[in-house]
Design a protein around this motif. Structure first.
Motif, PDB file in Angstrom:
ATOM      1  N   GLU A  21     -21.020  25.259 130.910  1.00 20.03           N
ATOM      2  CA  GLU A  21     -22.128  24.988 129.992  1.00 20.03           C
ATOM      3  C   GLU A  21     -21.716  23.975 128.925  1.00 20.03           C
ATOM      4  OE1 GLU A  21     -23.275  28.892 128.634  1.00 20.03           O
ATOM      5  OE2 GLU A  21     -24.468  29.261 130.440  1.00 20.03           O
ATOM      6  N   GLU A  22     -20.507  24.125 128.410  1.00 24.04           N
ATOM      7  CA  GLU A  22     -19.999  23.172 127.416  1.00 24.04           C
ATOM      8  C   GLU A  22     -19.868  21.780 128.024  1.00 24.04           C
ATOM      9  OE1 GLU A  22     -18.558  21.866 123.691  1.00 24.04           O
ATOM     10  OE2 GLU A  22     -19.379  23.842 124.184  1.00 24.04           O
ATOM     11  N   ALA A  23     -19.335  21.701 129.224  1.00 20.04           N
ATOM     12  CA  ALA A  23     -19.180  20.406 129.901  1.00 20.04           C
ATOM     13  C   ALA A  23     -20.543  19.766 130.142  1.00 20.04           C
ATOM     14  CB  ALA A  23     -18.425  20.583 131.219  1.00 20.04           C
ATOM     15  N   MET A  24     -21.513  20.547 130.578  1.00 22.36           N
ATOM     16  CA  MET A  24     -22.855  20.010 130.804  1.00 22.36           C
ATOM     17  C   MET A  24     -23.468  19.494 129.507  1.00 22.36           C
ATOM     18  SD  MET A  24     -24.174  22.765 133.697  1.00 22.36           S
ATOM     19  CE  MET A  24     -25.854  22.621 133.203  1.00 22.36           C
ATOM     20  N   ASN A  25     -23.283  20.231 128.426  1.00 21.56           N
ATOM     21  CA  ASN A  25     -23.794  19.781 127.124  1.00 21.56           C
ATOM     22  C   ASN A  25     -23.146  18.470 126.703  1.00 21.56           C
ATOM     23  OD1 ASN A  25     -25.524  21.963 126.807  1.00 21.56           O
ATOM     24  ND2 ASN A  25     -24.026  23.171 125.684  1.00 21.56           N
TER      25      ASN A  25
ATOM     26  N   SER B 269     -24.303  15.436 128.776  1.00 21.90           N
ATOM     27  CA  SER B 269     -25.665  14.976 128.477  1.00 21.90           C
ATOM     28  C   SER B 269     -25.790  14.453 127.045  1.00 21.90           C
ATOM     29  CB  SER B 269     -26.667  16.096 128.721  1.00 21.90           C
ATOM     30  OG  SER B 269     -26.443  17.173 127.841  1.00 21.90           O
ATOM     31  N   ASP B 270     -24.722  14.533 126.278  1.00 23.93           N
ATOM     32  CA  ASP B 270     -24.716  14.072 124.893  1.00 23.93           C
ATOM     33  C   ASP B 270     -24.282  12.602 124.844  1.00 23.93           C
ATOM     34  OD1 ASP B 270     -24.211  13.548 122.183  1.00 23.93           O
ATOM     35  OD2 ASP B 270     -23.361  15.535 121.828  1.00 23.93           O
ATOM     36  N   PRO B 271     -25.108  11.732 124.258  1.00 22.31           N
ATOM     37  CA  PRO B 271     -24.751  10.308 124.185  1.00 22.31           C
ATOM     38  C   PRO B 271     -23.411  10.049 123.486  1.00 22.31           C
ATOM     39  CG  PRO B 271     -27.029  10.642 123.490  1.00 22.31           C
ATOM     40  CD  PRO B 271     -26.414  12.004 123.680  1.00 22.31           C
ATOM     41  N   LYS B 272     -23.004  10.968 122.623  1.00 22.22           N
ATOM     42  CA  LYS B 272     -21.738  10.823 121.911  1.00 22.22           C
ATOM     43  C   LYS B 272     -20.546  10.791 122.882  1.00 22.22           C
ATOM     44  CE  LYS B 272     -20.446  14.346 119.417  1.00 22.22           C
ATOM     45  NZ  LYS B 272     -20.383  15.363 118.354  1.00 22.22           N
ATOM     46  N   PHE B 273     -20.702  11.431 124.029  1.00 23.57           N
ATOM     47  CA  PHE B 273     -19.620  11.503 125.024  1.00 23.57           C
ATOM     48  C   PHE B 273     -19.875  10.570 126.209  1.00 23.57           C
ATOM     49  CE2 PHE B 273     -19.542  15.559 122.795  1.00 23.57           C
ATOM     50  CZ  PHE B 273     -18.205  15.686 122.481  1.00 23.57           C
ATOM     51  N   GLN B 274     -20.816   9.640 126.057  1.00 16.47           N
ATOM     52  CA  GLN B 274     -21.240   8.769 127.143  1.00 16.47           C
ATOM     53  C   GLN B 274     -20.091   7.963 127.744  1.00 16.47           C
ATOM     54  OE1 GLN B 274     -24.387   6.207 125.939  1.00 16.47           O
ATOM     55  NE2 GLN B 274     -24.568   5.198 127.912  1.00 16.47           N
TER      56      GLN B 274
ATOM     57  N   LYS C  76     -14.924   9.942 130.566  1.00 13.33           N
ATOM     58  CA  LYS C  76     -14.931  10.215 132.004  1.00 13.33           C
ATOM     59  C   LYS C  76     -15.190  11.702 132.216  1.00 13.33           C
ATOM     60  CE  LYS C  76     -11.722   6.543 133.148  1.00 13.33           C
ATOM     61  NZ  LYS C  76     -12.362   5.677 134.074  1.00 13.33           N
ATOM     62  N   ILE C  77     -15.783  12.036 133.326  1.00 15.13           N
ATOM     63  CA  ILE C  77     -16.119  13.427 133.631  1.00 15.13           C
ATOM     64  C   ILE C  77     -14.861  14.289 133.610  1.00 15.13           C
ATOM     65  CG2 ILE C  77     -16.998  15.001 135.410  1.00 15.13           C
ATOM     66  CD1 ILE C  77     -18.964  12.768 136.198  1.00 15.13           C
ATOM     67  N   LEU C  78     -13.793  13.802 134.191  1.00 11.94           N
ATOM     68  CA  LEU C  78     -12.549  14.582 134.221  1.00 11.94           C
ATOM     69  C   LEU C  78     -12.021  14.817 132.805  1.00 11.94           C
ATOM     70  CD1 LEU C  78     -10.420  16.036 135.843  1.00 11.94           C
ATOM     71  CD2 LEU C  78      -9.225  13.857 136.129  1.00 11.94           C
ATOM     72  N   SER C  79     -12.143  13.840 131.942  1.00 13.58           N
ATOM     73  CA  SER C  79     -11.707  13.991 130.556  1.00 13.58           C
ATOM     74  C   SER C  79     -12.521  15.077 129.851  1.00 13.58           C
ATOM     75  CB  SER C  79     -11.848  12.662 129.817  1.00 13.58           C
ATOM     76  OG  SER C  79     -11.568  12.815 128.454  1.00 13.58           O
ATOM     77  N   VAL C  80     -13.822  15.068 130.066  1.00 15.94           N
ATOM     78  CA  VAL C  80     -14.686  16.099 129.483  1.00 15.94           C
ATOM     79  C   VAL C  80     -14.289  17.462 130.031  1.00 15.94           C
ATOM     80  CG1 VAL C  80     -17.056  16.986 129.388  1.00 15.94           C
ATOM     81  CG2 VAL C  80     -16.620  14.549 129.023  1.00 15.94           C
ATOM     82  N   ALA C  81     -14.052  17.545 131.332  1.00 13.28           N
ATOM     83  CA  ALA C  81     -13.664  18.816 131.956  1.00 13.28           C
ATOM     84  C   ALA C  81     -12.373  19.360 131.342  1.00 13.28           C
ATOM     85  CB  ALA C  81     -13.505  18.638 133.461  1.00 13.28           C
ATOM     86  N   MET C  82     -11.404  18.504 131.166  1.00  6.85           N
ATOM     87  CA  MET C  82     -10.125  18.931 130.590  1.00  6.85           C
ATOM     88  C   MET C  82     -10.310  19.374 129.135  1.00  6.85           C
ATOM     89  SD  MET C  82      -8.045  18.827 132.984  1.00  6.85           S
ATOM     90  CE  MET C  82      -7.433  18.027 134.412  1.00  6.85           C
ATOM     91  N   ASP C  83     -11.152  18.663 128.403  1.00  8.28           N
ATOM     92  CA  ASP C  83     -11.425  19.035 127.010  1.00  8.28           C
ATOM     93  C   ASP C  83     -12.169  20.368 126.914  1.00  8.28           C
ATOM     94  OD1 ASP C  83     -10.205  16.733 126.122  1.00  8.28           O
ATOM     95  OD2 ASP C  83     -12.089  15.649 125.769  1.00  8.28           O
TER      96      ASP C  83
END
Length: 102
Positions: free
Chosen positions: A64-68, A71-76, A79-86
């Protein structure tokens, strides 16, 4: 059983507000210590109260956090993998599996 459901809501709320699920090293023992419950009782709280085991609860919150974030322009630019790791995932395959299951 009412006690387990009540405790499960408290645990889930704690996880959501503290965002401890972002810690890739979070363990069920950490929660049991935080709530001063024996490990078996914490497992009951999650399994009966939330009808999910610890891993399922944490993975759901991470997804849920990764999906948020995705979809947030701030994290545009991330990379998806970076978001996943975070979000607490330790590998691409774990993230992909959890995302597909969710």
């Amino acid at each position: 059983q009412e006690e387990l459901v009540s405790l499960s809501k408290e645990v889930y709320s704690y996880l959501q507000t503290s965002k401890n699920y972002l810690n890739p090293e979070l363990r069920v023992t950490d929660l049991s210590q935080r709530f001063n419950l024996p490990l078996y009782k914490m497992s009951q709280v999650l399994n009966i109260g939330l009808q999910q085991n610890f891993t399922e609860v944490v993975m759901k919150l991470r997804i849920e956090e990764a999906m948020n974030r995705l979809s947030d322009p701030k994290f545009q630019e991330d990379k998806i993998l970076s978001v996943a790791m975070d979000c607490g995932f330790v590998s691409k395959s774990t993230f992909n599996t959890a995302f597909k299951n969710y």
